[in-house]
Design an enzyme around this catalytic site. Structure first.
Site, PDB file in Angstrom:
ATOM      1  N   HIS A  67      31.129 -18.614  40.544  1.00 12.12           N
ATOM      2  CA  HIS A  67      30.008 -18.333  39.674  1.00 12.12           C
ATOM      3  C   HIS A  67      28.623 -18.042  40.302  1.00 12.12           C
ATOM      4  CE1 HIS A  67      26.369 -20.152  37.409  1.00 12.12           C
ATOM      5  NE2 HIS A  67      27.054 -19.432  36.274  1.00 12.12           N
ATOM      6  N   GLU A  70      29.095 -14.393  41.204  1.00 12.47           N
ATOM      7  CA  GLU A  70      28.922 -13.542  39.772  1.00 12.47           C
ATOM      8  C   GLU A  70      27.159 -13.352  39.505  1.00 12.47           C
ATOM      9  OE1 GLU A  70      29.362 -15.883  36.140  1.00 12.47           O
ATOM     10  OE2 GLU A  70      27.760 -14.883  35.565  1.00 12.47           O
ATOM     11  N   HIS A  71      26.539 -14.439  39.721  1.00 14.29           N
ATOM     12  CA  HIS A  71      25.155 -14.112  39.611  1.00 14.29           C
ATOM     13  C   HIS A  71      24.571 -13.218  40.449  1.00 14.29           C
ATOM     14  CE1 HIS A  71      23.054 -17.180  36.872  1.00 14.29           C
ATOM     15  NE2 HIS A  71      24.132 -17.293  36.615  1.00 14.29           N
TER      16      HIS A  71
END
Lengths: 424, 422
Positions: A67, A70-71
């Site tokens: 995650h 992804e950011h």
């Protein structure tokens, strides 16, 4: 290109596996203005322990890297943020991380090809520095705190924690403020290089495209890269039992929330679609809108609206989740248990079974109304190694005996957990 | 079709489904909101032909999972009762000759116009259960903290006015509603409200008008001079003092909502283009991922996970909302104010305008790719007595110059700062 056509829904998918290992799927939709593209990698929050192709030792990274990555993918070396660039082109860009995959996407009505330049560029060019990694910890920290305020999230995570001993599906996709504090740029690069290899990825486009042309447009924007070997993912052996049959948390909610989880054995490759459909039919029979149980629960005021239900599966885990709100979750729990017993003992009414099949057929057809939905379905099903069209075909031939078997195999008392969130 | 009852058809081959929507529009007033809210819930429980929810559900399932939906909306000064049915177009069914569109029209019209009546009233059991249900919906408004904060800010800005009403009504108003008085209210509503029927789908070769006219329930509806409010923006004098409200609930993240008034003259408000200038202003301020708020509050300062703005034309407001850490209230508030000031000073570029236009135009282009979105767009036009096509809408946006946005930016005054904290 391989072409698969479905005559019922009247759609086609064109599939090509490129030399570098990337799978491309194209679903043409003539006359639609929106164009949608989604590029996914088989890398989700569950993959924190693995062996990099070509290495011998196991790599273990903090929870929340997928995650976090992804950011951070949007940030570019030239100081630009790709999300801004895409937004300024008037396209709707986003990304998300699930337990099993990460995906980057945008939807465009105009400027699709300009956006494609930026999109394919940023997914292939990570740029991490000590400074930009530190800064992101603040933003993700806020996101984690935001989720903390959602009772729906709490009741869901509690159910998973109660179901699983070791499988990482029980953990928050974002990681925790503590785990993300250990993330640095070396970790991000290592995970990027391992999981963002084209052979671990799939790109799906849906919209008014000529398949050959869009394939060329994609190919010429790919950087040189070779397919890598298999990434070995390591999950500890998950015990078949549940951890805790009942869990409860307190939050400020006006009415209690519940999630009933049933832990299942992951379906075999050949049975995935059929099992999924059968469970869908069974859940509708047991607690769907026309079911006796739902009518009874609604009339007696135990529940105020339809619970939602779903069947989630990968090769490593599978479970059923039934979630809703109730003044008295315990009564809900007792009554649904009785109803499951009733089905196990008395079997399934044929008329009801055929009616629910018709309904689910319609639901599958409806999913093809929207380009974003279509592309996402194909990506999600790719991650599960299934062909999306199979659902439409298999629903028409599903027979009642198979459904009964699935009922016996999956709806087991000792595999149930019941999670409740209510006001203290 | 008849005075006060209008049929709108949208012939499109983009979808696998046909969507029928029937909207009943009526002035938004405190006296009726709770009744409307309860009414929608009671109607869906059963009608003369399908007396229970179970019968309705079974019929819908037989129709390949046709989906019935209902809801309520505040559109300007109107309360709109919304009823939808979505069903598969016959072309995609495994067998022929089912005529899904007609079946859908039949069941939808039954639910709305031919309710289950016993003893000159609605079914008592349904009323009692739905009262509980509506009560729960009303009480649940606190559950989603972000939405609650926005609602509370609006409520503070419009005390005792229709705009500040909660669309699902008020628990204290539920008590006096019973089977008979709700039924007499229903009759009054059905005979006086504005009725709009939308049908969207692949309609080639289907006589839609005939299908609707021949529907028993619709043909028996009477002509009416519909009671509804033509939506138009309201003039504000801007004399109100800034109001600061702080409320405490169990939250880990603070929710900041700032409501602004748009102070404009009557002439300006009546200019058709005013609305589109406002939309563009909003997009630059906080409507997109390149907007000032998103860039400065979220990206540069890492102050928030969400920071955005919205523009409400009919009420003449701009709202800013942000989810922030509680101790950052002052800091966030100041940065937001800076953005508003920058807008006033014209500190935004042609590039910003171009980007904002792109986002809005791309949204307009997408409207006809979604059946319900297209229907709601045309309902909005209908209720404001406008007839702006999607092409005109795009042109209005395209034609706006920087100067117009600057003029608009100077008309923004803080009305209320609302902060939800622990």
């Amino acid at each position: 290109m391989q072409i698969i056509e479905n005559l019922k829904v009247k759609e086609k998918v064109y599939i090509e596996k490129l030399k570098n290992g990337l799978t491309v799927m194209i679903i043409p939709k003539e006359g639609i203005k929106k164009k949608y593209i989604i590029w996914g990698t088989r890398y989700g929050s569950n993959d924190s322990k693995f062996i990099v192709p070509g290495e011998n030792q196991v790599t273990e990274v903090p929870k929340g890297v997928a995650h976090f990555l992804e950011h951070k993918m949007f940030e570019q070396e030239n100081g630009r943020n790709s999300l801004d660039v895409l937004s300024s082109l008037g396209v709707n860009a986003n990304a998300f991380t699930t337990n099993t995959h990460t995906a980057y996407l945008y939807e465009a009505t105009d400027n699709f090809y300009e956006a494609l330049d930026e999109f394919m560029d940023y997914v292939q060019h990570p740029y991490f520095t000590d400074e930009n990694v530190e800064k992101e910890k603040g933003i993700i920290g806020q996101e984690i705190m935001m989720y903390d305020d959602y009772p729906e999230w709490k009741v869901y995570l509690n159910a998973l924690e109660a179901m699983y001993h070791t499988n990482p599906v029980k953990l928050d996709i974002t990681g925790t403020i503590e785990t993300i504090s250990h993330i640095d740029k070396e970790i991000l690069y290592k995970c990027y290089n391992t999981f963002y290899n084209p052979s671990n990825m799939c790109l799906v486009v849906c919209g008014d495209f000529n398949p050959d042309e869009i394939l060329k447009d994609i190919e010429k924007r790919l950087i040189d890269n070779k397919a890598e070997g298999e990434i070995k993912r390591i999950y500890e052996q998950e015990n078949e039992t549940v951890v805790n049959p009942k869990v409860e948390s307190n939050m400020e909610v006006s009415i209690p929330l519940f999630t009933l989880g049933i832990k299942c054995i992951p379906p075999k490759q050949k049975e995935k679609v059929k099992t999924h459909i059968a469970i869908d039919v069974l859940l509708n029979l047991i607690i769907g809108e026309s079911s006796n149980l739902y009518q009874e629960l609604y009339k007696s005021g135990v529940i105020l609206n339809m619970p939602t239900f779903e069947y989630e599966f990968t090769d490593e885990y599978a479970h059923i989740l039934i979630s809703g709100i109730s003044r008295n979750p315990d009564i809900f729990f007792d009554m649904i248990n009785k109803e499951i017993d009733n089905y196990l003992i008395n079997g399934i009414n044929e008329q009801d079974f055929e009616r629910i099949k018709k309904m689910i057929y319609g639901e599958y057809i409806k999913e093809y109304n929207d380009v974003s939905n279509i592309a996402r379905i194909f990506l999600t099903d790719f991650m599960k190694d299934v062909n999306s069209f199979d659902y439409i075909e298999e629903i028409t031939t599903l027979d009642i005996e198979y459904a009964k078997q699935v009922l016996r195999d999956n709806f087991k008392k000792e595999k149930m957990v019941f999670s409740v969130v209510k006001a203290s | 079709m008849k005075q006060g009852i209008k049929l709108h058809t949208i012939n499109t081959n983009k979808f696998k489904t046909n969507l029928i929507a029937i909207f009943l529009s009526t002035p938004l007033i405190r006296e009726n909101v709770t009744k409307n809210s309860l009414l929608v819930s009671v109607l869906r429980r059963g009608c003369e032909k399908y007396r229970t929810q179970e019968e309705i559900s079974k019929k819908l399932e037989e129709m390949y999972g046709a989906e019935f939906n209902c809801g309520l909306d505040k559109i300007g000064k109107n309360h709109v009762l919304k009823f939808y049915i979505e069903s598969i177009n016959d072309e995609f069914l495994p067998q022929n000759g089912e005529n899904m569109l007609k079946q859908s029209m039949d069941i939808l019209s039954e639910i709305i116009f031919n309710p289950l009546i016993q003893d000159e009233g609605f079914n008592e059991e349904y009323i009692n259960q739905e009262k509980e249900n509506v009560k729960q919906i009303i009480e649940a408004k606190k559950d989603n903290k972000a939405n609650y904060a926005i609602f509370r800010c609006v409520e503070e800005m419009y005390k005792n006015k229709p705009e500040g009403l909660y669309k699902y009504g008020y628990t204290e108003d539920l008590e006096e509603i019973n089977t008979k008085n709700l039924y007499s209210y229903y009759n009054q509503l059905i005979n006086t409200c504005k009725i709009d029927i939308f049908i969207s789908g692949k309609l080639d070769g289907i006589e839609v008008e005939k299908l609707v006219q021949e529907n028993e329930n619709i043909s028996k509806l009477q002509e009416r001079s519909p009671l509804f409010t033509v939506n138009k923006p309201e003039q504000k004098n801007g004399e109100k003092e800034e109001n600061e409200v702080e409320e405490k609930l169990d939250v880990t993240q603070g929710k900041l909502v700032i409501g602004y008034d748009v102070i404009a003259s009557k002439d300006e408000l009546e200019n058709k283009k005013f609305r589109y200038v406002g939309m563009l202003y909003n997009a630059i301020l906080g409507g997109t991922a390149t907007s000032k708020l998103f860039q400065n509050v979220r990206e540069k300062e890492s102050l928030a996970y969400t920071a955005s703005s919205s523009f409400s034309y009919y009420t003449g407001n701009v709202f800013i909302n942000a989810g922030i850490e509680i101790e950052n209230f002052e800091k966030a508030n100041n940065i937001i104010k800076e953005q508003i000031e920058d807008m006033k000073k014209g500190e935004f570029t042609e590039e910003d305008i171009k980007n904002a236009k792109k986002v809005i135009i791309s949204n307009i282009d997408g409207i006809s790719d979604e059946q319900d979105t297209e229907i709601i767009y045309f309902l909005g036009q209908e209720l404001s007595n406008n007839n702006v096509t999607l092409e005109q809408y795009k042109k209005y946006i395209q034609d706006i110059s920087k100067n117009k946005i600057e003029v608009f930016a100077k008309k923004i005054r803080i009305n209320t700062i609302y902060f939800l904290r622990n």
